[in-house]
Scaffold this active site. Sequence first.
Site, short mmCIF file in Angstrom:
data_model
loop_
_atom_site.label_atom_id
_atom_site.label_comp_id
_atom_site.label_asym_id
_atom_site.label_seq_id
_atom_site.Cartn_x
_atom_site.Cartn_y
_atom_site.Cartn_z
N GLY A 26 0.91 -1.02 -0.02
CA GLY A 26 -0.18 -0.01 -0.05
C GLY A 26 0.91 1.29 0.05
N GLY A 27 1.99 1.31 -0.71
CA GLY A 27 2.88 2.29 -0.80
C GLY A 27 2.83 3.58 -1.47
N GLY A 28 1.62 3.25 -2.24
CA GLY A 28 1.38 4.51 -3.21
C GLY A 28 0.12 5.41 -2.72
N SER A 29 -0.43 5.34 -1.60
CA SER A 29 -1.34 6.30 -1.29
C SER A 29 -1.29 6.52 0.26
CB SER A 29 -2.72 5.79 -1.70
OG SER A 29 -3.15 4.64 -1.26
N ASN A 47 1.80 -2.21 5.24
CA ASN A 47 1.02 -1.02 5.73
C ASN A 47 -0.37 -1.16 5.32
OD1 ASN A 47 0.35 2.17 5.84
ND2 ASN A 47 0.39 1.40 3.84
N SER A 105 -3.10 -1.33 15.06
CA SER A 105 -4.16 -0.07 15.03
C SER A 105 -4.54 -0.17 16.71
CB SER A 105 -5.40 -0.10 14.26
OG SER A 105 -6.27 0.92 14.83
N TYR A 141 -12.37 -5.88 11.24
CA TYR A 141 -10.72 -5.29 11.41
C TYR A 141 -10.04 -5.23 12.66
CZ TYR A 141 -7.91 -1.04 10.96
OH TYR A 141 -6.80 -0.22 10.92
#
Length: 256
Positions: free
Chosen positions: A19-22, A95, A147, A160
Amino acid sequence: MTQTATFHDLKGASVFVTGGGSGIGASLTDGLMAQGAKVAFVQRSDATEFADEMEAKHGVRPMFLQCDITDTDRLKSCIAEASEAHGPITVLVNNAANDQRHASLDVDEDYWDWSMAINLKAYFFTCQAVIEGMRAAGGGSIINFSSTSYMMGNAGYVAYTTANSGINGMTRSLAREFGPDRIRVNALAPGWVLTDKQKELWVTPEGLEAHMARQCLKDTLAPQDMVDAVLFLASNTSRMMTGQALVIDGGVVVTG
């Protein structure tokens, strides 16, 4: 992205970010590249434009591999491709996640399996896929985003919070199993980080005021706060820290 410290041992390190682009992930990619790391990241959506921005900013291009992390075979192939390009991955940052809200009584088996696939299953198989490379390299650091939501017993997204509790247990077990290989495994538990997504979907003046009343520190959390924590956990600065859950939430929950 604000650079608050330099971690010299991360220069040239082979890093893989899910998820390293947003969102927070984009800040992580940016922050790790600023340290001179060779960053590969996966993202379900097209992150070509973001990779262009990073190349313009840092003079080198991050390796973007389009991937739905629930596709385990594709995820493993991306890790293999990144390792081939950058050398054995010595820093893994799990992430990517989905904190979609849902009512417990509406959850069916398909939804449950989907949530576990994104929020827990993918974490395990990325960890599994980097172990041999880290062994060959003489060690490494795995950082699993969790979290504080499960620590607080929050309602409204039980799948979640269940997955996030599982991440903590998985982190401790992997740390114990692979510590002899000098592979460190830690969890990072953010509080309410005010990303654009959070502001768009969940932040209300009343909700934010109530949450800030619970924080010891009265500043809101920003993605940069997570970048700094990841750099610390990735670096040999934290070389004797493993099996831990590092909470960055402004002082809402208390650990220990």
